[in-house]
Design an enzyme around this catalytic site. Sequence first.
Site, PDB file in Angstrom:
ATOM      1  N   LYS A 119       1.127  -1.272  -0.158  1.00 24.62           N
ATOM      2  CA  LYS A 119      -0.304   0.357  -0.271  1.00 24.62           C
ATOM      3  C   LYS A 119       0.869   1.205   0.269  1.00 24.62           C
ATOM      4  O   LYS A 119       0.033   2.106  -0.677  1.00 24.62           O
ATOM      5  CB  LYS A 119      -0.703  -0.121   0.914  1.00 24.62           C
ATOM      6  CG  LYS A 119      -1.640  -1.482   1.204  1.00 24.62           C
ATOM      7  CD  LYS A 119      -2.489  -1.764  -0.027  1.00 24.62           C
ATOM      8  CE  LYS A 119      -2.742  -3.180   0.220  1.00 24.62           C
ATOM      9  NZ  LYS A 119      -3.846  -3.778  -1.159  1.00 24.62           N
ATOM     10  N   GLU A 207      -2.604   7.447   7.052  1.00 27.91           N
ATOM     11  CA  GLU A 207      -3.251   8.596   6.533  1.00 27.91           C
ATOM     12  C   GLU A 207      -4.205   9.815   7.217  1.00 27.91           C
ATOM     13  O   GLU A 207      -4.081   8.952   8.368  1.00 27.91           O
ATOM     14  CB  GLU A 207      -4.463   7.751   5.707  1.00 27.91           C
ATOM     15  CG  GLU A 207      -3.214   7.210   4.828  1.00 27.91           C
ATOM     16  CD  GLU A 207      -4.619   5.849   3.950  1.00 27.91           C
ATOM     17  OE1 GLU A 207      -5.065   6.417   4.177  1.00 27.91           O
ATOM     18  OE2 GLU A 207      -4.314   5.868   2.810  1.00 27.91           O
ATOM     19  N   HIS A 242     -16.074  -4.412   7.344  1.00 23.36           N
ATOM     20  CA  HIS A 242     -15.332  -4.560   5.891  1.00 23.36           C
ATOM     21  C   HIS A 242     -15.472  -5.082   5.439  1.00 23.36           C
ATOM     22  O   HIS A 242     -14.958  -6.077   4.557  1.00 23.36           O
ATOM     23  CB  HIS A 242     -13.696  -4.708   6.759  1.00 23.36           C
ATOM     24  CG  HIS A 242     -13.249  -3.976   7.421  1.00 23.36           C
ATOM     25  ND1 HIS A 242     -13.078  -2.269   6.996  1.00 23.36           N
ATOM     26  CD2 HIS A 242     -12.930  -3.827   8.821  1.00 23.36           C
ATOM     27  CE1 HIS A 242     -12.957  -1.785   7.774  1.00 23.36           C
ATOM     28  NE2 HIS A 242     -12.311  -3.036   8.950  1.00 23.36           N
ATOM     29  N   ARG A 299      -7.659  -7.732  -9.138  1.00 23.21           N
ATOM     30  CA  ARG A 299      -8.338  -8.896  -9.789  1.00 23.21           C
ATOM     31  C   ARG A 299      -9.837  -8.604 -10.422  1.00 23.21           C
ATOM     32  O   ARG A 299     -10.445  -7.237 -10.751  1.00 23.21           O
ATOM     33  CB  ARG A 299      -8.869  -9.778  -8.578  1.00 23.21           C
ATOM     34  CG  ARG A 299      -9.452  -8.750  -7.856  1.00 23.21           C
ATOM     35  CD  ARG A 299      -9.564 -10.075  -6.087  1.00 23.21           C
ATOM     36  NE  ARG A 299     -11.042  -9.032  -5.089  1.00 23.21           N
ATOM     37  CZ  ARG A 299     -10.476  -8.607  -4.538  1.00 23.21           C
ATOM     38  NH1 ARG A 299      -9.441  -8.449  -3.792  1.00 23.21           N
ATOM     39  NH2 ARG A 299     -11.170  -7.479  -3.672  1.00 23.21           N
TER      40      ARG A 299
HETATM   41  C1  MV4 Z   1      -9.643   4.455   5.819  1.00 25.11           C
HETATM   42  C2  MV4 Z   1     -11.174   5.433   6.820  1.00 25.11           C
HETATM   43  C3  MV4 Z   1     -11.233   6.606   7.144  1.00 25.11           C
HETATM   44  N1  MV4 Z   1     -10.000   7.089   6.401  1.00 25.11           N
HETATM   45  N2  MV4 Z   1      -8.114   5.796   5.395  1.00 25.11           N
HETATM   46  C4  MV4 Z   1     -11.318   0.475   5.366  1.00 25.11           C
HETATM   47  C5  MV4 Z   1     -11.096  -0.715   4.997  1.00 25.11           C
HETATM   48  C6  MV4 Z   1      -9.613  -0.240   3.692  1.00 25.11           C
HETATM   49  N3  MV4 Z   1      -9.424  -0.727   3.008  1.00 25.11           N
HETATM   50  C7  MV4 Z   1      -9.683   1.384   4.608  1.00 25.11           C
HETATM   51  N4  MV4 Z   1     -10.943   1.333   4.825  1.00 25.11           N
HETATM   52  C8  MV4 Z   1     -10.276   2.977   5.748  1.00 25.11           C
HETATM   53  N5  MV4 Z   1      -9.739   3.738   5.645  1.00 25.11           N
HETATM   54  C9  MV4 Z   1      -8.765   7.132   5.749  1.00 25.11           C
HETATM   55  N6  MV4 Z   1      -7.434   7.435   5.819  1.00 25.11           N
HETATM   56  C10 MV4 Z   1     -11.713   4.504   6.631  1.00 25.11           C
HETATM   57  C11 MV4 Z   1     -12.004   3.100   5.722  1.00 25.11           C
HETATM   58  C12 MV4 Z   1     -13.488   2.802   6.539  1.00 25.11           C
HETATM   59  C13 MV4 Z   1     -13.852   1.819   4.633  1.00 25.11           C
HETATM   60  C14 MV4 Z   1     -13.566   2.419   4.124  1.00 25.11           C
HETATM   61  C15 MV4 Z   1     -14.309   1.713   3.065  1.00 25.11           C
HETATM   62  C16 MV4 Z   1     -15.059   1.019   3.302  1.00 25.11           C
HETATM   63  C17 MV4 Z   1     -15.608   0.420   4.678  1.00 25.11           C
HETATM   64  C18 MV4 Z   1     -15.047   1.193   5.539  1.00 25.11           C
HETATM   65  C19 MV4 Z   1     -15.995   0.850   7.006  1.00 25.11           C
HETATM   66  C20 MV4 Z   1     -14.633   1.591   8.377  1.00 25.11           C
HETATM   67  C21 MV4 Z   1     -13.890   2.631   7.581  1.00 25.11           C
END
Ligand code: MV4
Length: 510
Positions: A119, A207, A242, A299
Amino acid sequence: MSSPIRRVLVANRGEIAVRVMRTCRERGIETVAVYSDVDRLAPHVQMADHAVHIGPAPAAQSYLVIEKIIAACKQTGADAVHPGYGFLSENEDFADACTAAGITFIGPSADAMRKMGSKTEARKTVSAAGTPVVPGDNGPEGNGFPTTEAALASAKRIGYPVMLKAAAGGGGKGMRLVHKEADLPAALEGAQREATAAFGDGTVYLEKAIERPRHIEIQIFGDTQGNIVHLGERDCSIQRRHQKVIEESPSPVVSAETRAKMGAAAIAAGRAVKYVGAGTCEFLMGADGSFYFLEMNTRLQVEHPVTEMIYQLDLVSWQLDVAEGKPLPMTQQELDARRRGAAVECRVYAEDPVKFLPSPGKITHLRIPDGPYVRNDCGCYEGSEIPVHYDPMISKLVVWGEDRPRAIARMRRALDEYQVRGIETNLAFHRRCFRQAAFVAGDYDTGFIGRNAAELHPRADERELTAAIIAAALESGTASHAAKPVANGTNGHAPLPPSSEISGWRRSLR
Ligand code: MV4
């Protein structure tokens, strides 16, 4: 580079293996299934032209063993492998092993997978290409924070709240939300420990936390000639722990202008790694409409049918074209002109709706929705077992409508037709969600399920009451006259007769 594929081994199971084989069959390509002990009678095995047993039920001893998959290819003369999603789909060693054995890996290069797999590496690569990434810091040397002091200084610059994330992660593992300075040291240690345990790599980066974000992803496609196009967005904000539950396209909050901008940003990210095949760039969108690249999935994704519906395309067929060295079948302009209507997908899981635990077991009755513009991608059948060893998804129910309200109405209808007995499912959740005011208004973010849990999940006592009412109705013989929809999944229908009597409703694979 450019030779026709004659026989594809599908290195997967369940609905995605079936879905890939369908397209192969349509194109006159032979198929090979691989299967574990518990999948001897699985639909993907029944559908394939050839099948190879690859070991015991645990994936680590079957679907995840590279040598076994390569040996199965050699044994059956497969000239290409489709990895599906999950399992080995994003494993660069597997892609390398296929190439070394002279087998076409249906996916991007191992190099592209490697660059996007880390990442921190992905953040560096795509932001150099001009794609906006979440403001953050990969650490003083670009590979994490060696000291707590360095992390504290960095977080102060970024501004709280911040997110700690594992460089080797993705999908939320090893992730920590930190609201204030005092909480950072412990969170950093915890995230590093979790990352080491989960990925064998404790690298953690920082982040800025985006509050109440929407998860919006862009489908891209590249060919070996260097062309890359995008196929619009999917809004995947309806998640729980998630795990995506509902996906739709178009997103209720993405305008044509934003779509073009996000599409260009995703294409730039793809170009930066010379992306070939189907890929998805995940973005977070803030309440103000700003968007930031999060990570790329190298994918074909679970929710690809949503995109197939609004473009009226077969993305697996595109994957095969690209893997055969052909150019993309359409230009960006042609794609933009094809977009039509709205599509929604419900992931139907075998899960206990109260405890949220997988509910494996035998499906004793199954009635699958059907009718115009309804698609159900399913890897099970009436009488089949949902094994404990794998993902408990029963099917993906996808509908299309001329616009979002009509797609929602169609999904409600389809959900009302859907009947599963023998195991618990999240169908009642879906039925409630499609009647929930904020969802229907398109007003939701990634915290939606958490905030509306009480409204969306049937309570245990309510379920018991409904079961009692049905039992009483059955006793008195009035059940078949019940007309009012009820929230227990039967929609007022009498429980199904024995399967032998309902074969007309049943869609068997063969
Ligand atoms: C974040 C975020 C808020 N701010 N990054 C969760 C899974 C991963 N792919 C990234 N995720 C998140 N990253 C920053 N800088 C909030 C989440 C997140 C989230 C993102 C997508 C779908 C559902 C989520 C549920 C909780 C937190």
